[in-house]
Design an enzyme around this catalytic site. Structure first.
Site, PDB file in Angstrom:
ATOM      1  N   TYR A 157       0.783  -1.380   0.052  1.00 45.74           N
ATOM      2  CA  TYR A 157       0.141  -0.191  -0.153  1.00 45.74           C
ATOM      3  C   TYR A 157       0.754   1.155  -0.149  1.00 45.74           C
ATOM      4  O   TYR A 157       0.545   2.128  -0.897  1.00 45.74           O
ATOM      5  CB  TYR A 157      -0.956  -0.020   1.464  1.00 45.74           C
ATOM      6  CG  TYR A 157      -1.862   1.208   1.329  1.00 45.74           C
ATOM      7  CD1 TYR A 157      -3.063   1.161   0.745  1.00 45.74           C
ATOM      8  CD2 TYR A 157      -1.702   2.383   1.912  1.00 45.74           C
ATOM      9  CE1 TYR A 157      -4.136   2.106   0.934  1.00 45.74           C
ATOM     10  CE2 TYR A 157      -2.593   3.378   2.001  1.00 45.74           C
ATOM     11  CZ  TYR A 157      -3.803   3.337   1.465  1.00 45.74           C
ATOM     12  OH  TYR A 157      -4.705   4.194   1.485  1.00 45.74           O
ATOM     13  N   LYS A 161       1.365   4.053  -2.874  1.00 48.61           N
ATOM     14  CA  LYS A 161       0.747   5.548  -2.550  1.00 48.61           C
ATOM     15  C   LYS A 161       1.991   6.469  -2.858  1.00 48.61           C
ATOM     16  O   LYS A 161       1.743   7.616  -3.168  1.00 48.61           O
ATOM     17  CB  LYS A 161       0.263   5.786  -1.260  1.00 48.61           C
ATOM     18  CG  LYS A 161      -1.166   4.928  -1.244  1.00 48.61           C
ATOM     19  CD  LYS A 161      -2.052   5.465  -1.946  1.00 48.61           C
ATOM     20  CE  LYS A 161      -3.446   4.846  -1.645  1.00 48.61           C
ATOM     21  NZ  LYS A 161      -4.484   5.370  -2.637  1.00 48.61           N
TER      22      LYS A 161
HETATM   23  N1  LIG Z   1     -10.071   5.798   4.373  1.00 50.15           N
HETATM   24  C1  LIG Z   1      -8.965   6.196   4.722  1.00 50.15           C
HETATM   25  O1  LIG Z   1      -8.328   6.352   5.832  1.00 50.15           O
HETATM   26  C2  LIG Z   1      -7.670   6.632   3.650  1.00 50.15           C
HETATM   27  C3  LIG Z   1      -6.760   7.184   4.015  1.00 50.15           C
HETATM   28  C4  LIG Z   1      -5.777   7.483   3.030  1.00 50.15           C
HETATM   29  C5  LIG Z   1      -5.980   7.309   1.848  1.00 50.15           C
HETATM   30  N2  LIG Z   1      -7.235   6.784   1.362  1.00 50.15           N
HETATM   31  C6  LIG Z   1      -7.496   6.493  -0.050  1.00 50.15           C
HETATM   32  O2  LIG Z   1      -8.696   7.067  -0.335  1.00 50.15           O
HETATM   33  C7  LIG Z   1      -9.141   6.333  -1.398  1.00 50.15           C
HETATM   34  C8  LIG Z   1     -10.797   6.100  -1.100  1.00 50.15           C
HETATM   35  O3  LIG Z   1     -10.947   5.130  -0.175  1.00 50.15           O
HETATM   36  P1  LIG Z   1     -12.070   5.192   0.996  1.00 50.15           P
HETATM   37  O4  LIG Z   1     -11.338   5.386   2.236  1.00 50.15           O
HETATM   38  O5  LIG Z   1     -12.862   6.035   0.659  1.00 50.15           O
HETATM   39  O6  LIG Z   1     -12.576   3.775   0.814  1.00 50.15           O
HETATM   40  P2  LIG Z   1     -13.805   3.107   0.569  1.00 50.15           P
HETATM   41  O7  LIG Z   1     -13.373   1.442   0.629  1.00 50.15           O
HETATM   42  O8  LIG Z   1     -15.013   3.562   1.206  1.00 50.15           O
HETATM   43  O9  LIG Z   1     -14.181   3.391  -1.116  1.00 50.15           O
HETATM   44  C9  LIG Z   1     -13.213   2.806  -2.205  1.00 50.15           C
HETATM   45  C10 LIG Z   1     -14.052   2.646  -3.438  1.00 50.15           C
HETATM   46  O10 LIG Z   1     -13.299   2.192  -4.381  1.00 50.15           O
HETATM   47  C11 LIG Z   1     -13.950   1.314  -5.127  1.00 50.15           C
HETATM   48  N3  LIG Z   1     -13.071   0.175  -5.747  1.00 50.15           N
HETATM   49  C12 LIG Z   1     -12.310  -0.791  -5.003  1.00 50.15           C
HETATM   50  N4  LIG Z   1     -11.629  -1.298  -6.167  1.00 50.15           N
HETATM   51  C13 LIG Z   1     -11.820  -0.814  -7.342  1.00 50.15           C
HETATM   52  C14 LIG Z   1     -11.529  -0.965  -8.727  1.00 50.15           C
HETATM   53  N5  LIG Z   1     -10.561  -2.023  -9.099  1.00 50.15           N
HETATM   54  N6  LIG Z   1     -11.847  -0.408  -9.611  1.00 50.15           N
HETATM   55  C15 LIG Z   1     -12.915   0.721  -9.362  1.00 50.15           C
HETATM   56  N7  LIG Z   1     -13.498   1.005  -7.997  1.00 50.15           N
HETATM   57  C16 LIG Z   1     -12.927   0.129  -7.001  1.00 50.15           C
HETATM   58  C17 LIG Z   1     -14.653   0.762  -4.220  1.00 50.15           C
HETATM   59  O11 LIG Z   1     -15.880  -0.304  -4.702  1.00 50.15           O
HETATM   60  C18 LIG Z   1     -15.507   1.594  -3.424  1.00 50.15           C
HETATM   61  O12 LIG Z   1     -16.539   2.104  -3.665  1.00 50.15           O
HETATM   62  C19 LIG Z   1      -8.377   4.917  -1.673  1.00 50.15           C
HETATM   63  O13 LIG Z   1      -7.406   5.407  -2.743  1.00 50.15           O
HETATM   64  C20 LIG Z   1      -7.534   4.958  -0.533  1.00 50.15           C
HETATM   65  O14 LIG Z   1      -6.423   4.191  -0.369  1.00 50.15           O
HETATM   66  C21 LIG Z   1      -8.071   6.424   2.244  1.00 50.15           C
END
Ligand SMILES: NC(=O)c1ccc[n+]([C@@H]2O[C@H](COP(=O)([O-])OP(=O)(O)OC[C@H]3O[C@@H](n4cnc5c(N)ncnc54)[C@H](O)[C@@H]3O)[C@@H](O)[C@H]2O)c1
Length: 253
Positions: A157, A161
């Protein structure tokens, strides 16, 4: 609040968490949304929520690990709304929580395809279109605090990133004279399905995760959405190639 009236905004992974909150916020500011996700049910729910609030949105399934599906998504944006002003490459997965030596080849390859390949393929399709438009466009790639710091138990991960930030800076420089701005956002733990999954698997993690954030709380998807919108705001024209940390003060120390 900036106006995004008449602006076409494409968001990947917009069926949940940060992606959904960002889609709703852009729609509230007047944008027309292309909502994409691998999960059709949740993607269509986001479209419904936008429409119920009086906004305009259309859904397309896009598996972000597949470059052809990005091309189809951009083509769908043109067909539906005639242009593409903003793209948010947000879709991602959390991966397996395990030490580096315990991560499998499959864990690694899936992570690189979904969390890093997605941004490369996405930007290829999006920038090709933005180059056709005199107004250019704006892209935000969703990285993470794990993209600027190491993340024990999350080597694939963190590597993906970090890579997102490298792609962001490079694309920003390559297209800086073409009116295309490219930035990244780096959230710390934010309330979403992804983090909930981690806490459900290891309940004692929640307090440990909270403790490393000086504000003493996780981020809210709506707060990350506001930062993404600021990066895309037409009046924010001098900002490109940046990786903005949304971390409740974590990296200040
Ligand atoms: N939540 C956190 O703490 C956090 C922190 C840092 C970064 N992020 C990043 O934020 C972004 C969104 O994450 P989130 O926390 O909202 O998670 P989440 O799981 O709520 O949403 C992720 C979405 O991506 C979709 N997805 C997964 N694999 C996919 C694919 N192969 N093709 C298309 N869609 C796909 C899922 O169906 C889901 O709707 C991600 O890139 C994650 O790495 C999240």
């Amino acid at each position: 609040m900036s106006s995004f009236n008449q602006q076409v905004v494409l968001i990947t992974g917009a069926g949940s968490g940060i992606g959904r909150a960002t889609a709703l916020a852009f729609a509230k500011a007047g944008a027309q949304l292309i909502v994409s996700d691998i999960n059709e049910t949740s993607g269509r729910q986001t479209v419904e929520q936008i429409k119920e609030a009086g906004g305009d949105a259309a859904y397309i399934t896009c598996n972000v690990a597949d470059s052809e599906q990005h091309k189809a998504t951009v083509a769908f944006a043109l067909q539906t709304f005639g242009r593409l002003d903003v793209a948010v490459n947000n879709a991602g997965i959390g991966g397996r929580f395990a030490r580096l030596i315990d991560q499998s080849m499959q864990d690694w390859e899936q992570m690189i395809a979904v969390n890093l390949g997605s941004v490369f393929y996405g930007m290829q399709a999006q920038i090709r279109q933005m180059l056709q438009q005199p107004e250019g466009g704006r892209i935000v790639n969703v990285s993470s605090i794990a993209g600027v710091k190491g993340m024990p138990m999350g080597a694939p991960y963190s590597a993906a990133k970090h890579g997102v930030i490298g792609l962001t800076k490079t694309a920003a420089l390559e297209y800086v004279k073409k009116n295309i701005r490219v930035n990244a956002i780096c959230p710390v733990y934010t309330h979403s399905a992804m983090v909930q999954e981690l806490m459900d698997a290891t309940p004692e993690m929640e307090e440990r995760m909270r403790r490393v954030i000086p504000m003493g709380r996780f981020g809210q998807p709506e707060e990350i959405a506001q930062a993404i919108m600021w990066l895309c705001a037409p009046e924010n024209a001098f900002c490109t190639g940046q990786a903005i940390q949304m971390d409740g003060g974590m990296t200040a120390g």
